[in-house]
Structures are given as structure tokens and as C-alpha cells.
Design a protein around this motif. Structure first.
Motif, PDB file in Angstrom:
ATOM      1  N   GLU A   1      62.295 -22.500  77.416  1.00 43.12           N
ATOM      2  CA  GLU A   1      62.123 -21.107  77.824  1.00 43.12           C
ATOM      3  C   GLU A   1      63.473 -20.400  77.909  1.00 43.12           C
ATOM      4  O   GLU A   1      63.597 -19.239  77.520  1.00 43.12           O
ATOM      5  CB  GLU A   1      61.382 -21.014  79.162  1.00 43.12           C
ATOM      6  N   ASP A   2      64.482 -21.096  78.414  1.00 43.09           N
ATOM      7  CA  ASP A   2      65.831 -20.524  78.465  1.00 43.09           C
ATOM      8  C   ASP A   2      66.340 -20.226  77.049  1.00 43.09           C
ATOM      9  O   ASP A   2      66.940 -19.179  76.798  1.00 43.09           O
ATOM     10  CB  ASP A   2      66.808 -21.460  79.184  1.00 43.09           C
TER      11      ASP A   2
ATOM     12  N   GLU B   1      61.117 -30.230  82.639  1.00 43.28           N
ATOM     13  CA  GLU B   1      62.539 -29.927  82.425  1.00 43.28           C
ATOM     14  C   GLU B   1      62.788 -29.408  81.007  1.00 43.28           C
ATOM     15  O   GLU B   1      63.497 -28.435  80.804  1.00 43.28           O
ATOM     16  CB  GLU B   1      63.388 -31.176  82.696  1.00 43.28           C
TER      17      GLU B   1
ATOM     18  N   ARG C   1      61.398 -25.912  80.624  1.00 44.04           N
ATOM     19  CA  ARG C   1      62.299 -24.923  81.214  1.00 44.04           C
ATOM     20  C   ARG C   1      63.469 -24.633  80.273  1.00 44.04           C
ATOM     21  O   ARG C   1      63.829 -23.473  80.046  1.00 44.04           O
ATOM     22  CB  ARG C   1      62.825 -25.404  82.571  1.00 44.04           C
ATOM     23  N   LYS C   2      64.033 -25.688  79.693  1.00 47.66           N
ATOM     24  CA  LYS C   2      65.142 -25.511  78.751  1.00 47.66           C
ATOM     25  C   LYS C   2      64.692 -24.709  77.526  1.00 47.66           C
ATOM     26  O   LYS C   2      65.428 -23.851  77.035  1.00 47.66           O
ATOM     27  CB  LYS C   2      65.699 -26.867  78.304  1.00 47.66           C
TER      28      LYS C   2
END
Length: 144
Positions: A31-32, A25, A28-29
Motif C-alpha cells: 500500500e505504501d 506487513e 502494508r508495504k
């Protein structure tokens, strides 16, 4: 094979790890946030770390993390990022060119030399090619 569990270095959750120091998680954050930084830099190519942080509301520590990983590079070595060995200003990564070359030379001198190269390795090298044309080059100025 035994399962490897770690505590996420960002949120503190325990997760099954395959070598990453952050949970899926948080990765992913991150990468965003990297995409947000990249978009901002496309529009403001000479922005400082402080400006990027202020305008994108992304912590300077994360921007520094991306610089250390080599995913971002500063236009000029302004002292915000320094070599971890000698303290010289750098634009990306962890070591300056001089310290990196010294480390590579030191490692090369202690690793065993390979005098015998078998025919399969030679054929593999020939089939893979060598030189700049074998590498992926990305032009950050052209976007789709």
C-alpha cells in the motif's frame, strides 16, 4: 471455525489469513508503494511503466500487479499488459472487453434464471436506487 494459515507469497512468512495471499506487513508495504506510484503519476501523468519503476525504485512486477487489479490504468494499450485469454493489448485488468463480455455471457447462460422476484427484493432495489448517481466517482485531477 478453524484458523487458516498461509505462507506469504512475497516474504515467505506464515500468517493467519482471511483470504489474502500476503501477510499484513507485506500488504502494508504494498500500500505504501502504491501511494508512491500514485504520487509519481500525479506529477507525471503520462509516464511509462518503465519510467515509474526506475524513478520510484518499485519493481515493474508490482506495478503490473496493480494494473491487473485494476487499481492503475495505462493511458494506451501499448502491449505491456495483455488479455490473459486472447493476448490482445489492454490498459487495465486481466481480460479485454471482448473476452470479458464472452465470459459474462457464458456465465449468464449456465446460471439459473430467477423468474420469481419477491416483494422484499424489489423494495430493496428501489431503496438502493440505480444508475450512475449511486456510484462513487473520483476525480484524480483534483487533490486535497
Amino acid at each position: 471455525m478453524a484458523l487458516n494459515y498461509k505462507t506469504c507469497g512475497y516474504c515467505g512468512r506464515i500468517f493467519q489469513s482471511s483470504g489474502a495471499s500476503a501477510c499484513p506487513e507485506c500488504l502494508r508495504k504494498m500500500e505504501d508503494q502504491f501511494k508512491t506510484i500514485k504520487e509519481y503519476l500525479y506529477q507525471h501523468p503520462r509516464a511509462s511503466v518503465e519510467e515509474v519503476s526506475k524513478e520510484t525504485e518499485i519493481d515493474e512486477k508490482l506495478i503490473l500487479h496493480f494494473l491487473r487489479e485494476g487499481r492503475l490504468e495505462m493511458v494506451a494499450a501499448d502491449g505491456f499488459l495483455v488479455c490473459e485469454k486472447c493476448g490482445a493489448p489492454i490498459t487495465s485488468g486481466r481480460l479485454c472487453k471482448k473476452c470479458s463480455d464472452t465470459l459474462a455471457h457464458a456465465l449468464g447462460s449456465v446460471l439459473p434464471k430467477q423468474n420469481h422476484v419477491d416483494e422484499d427484493q424489489t423494495n430493496n432495489r428501489k431503496s438502493m436506487g440505480s444508475g450512475k448517481m449511486d456510484k462513487l466517482h473520483v476525480n484524480i485531477n483534483s487533490r486535497k
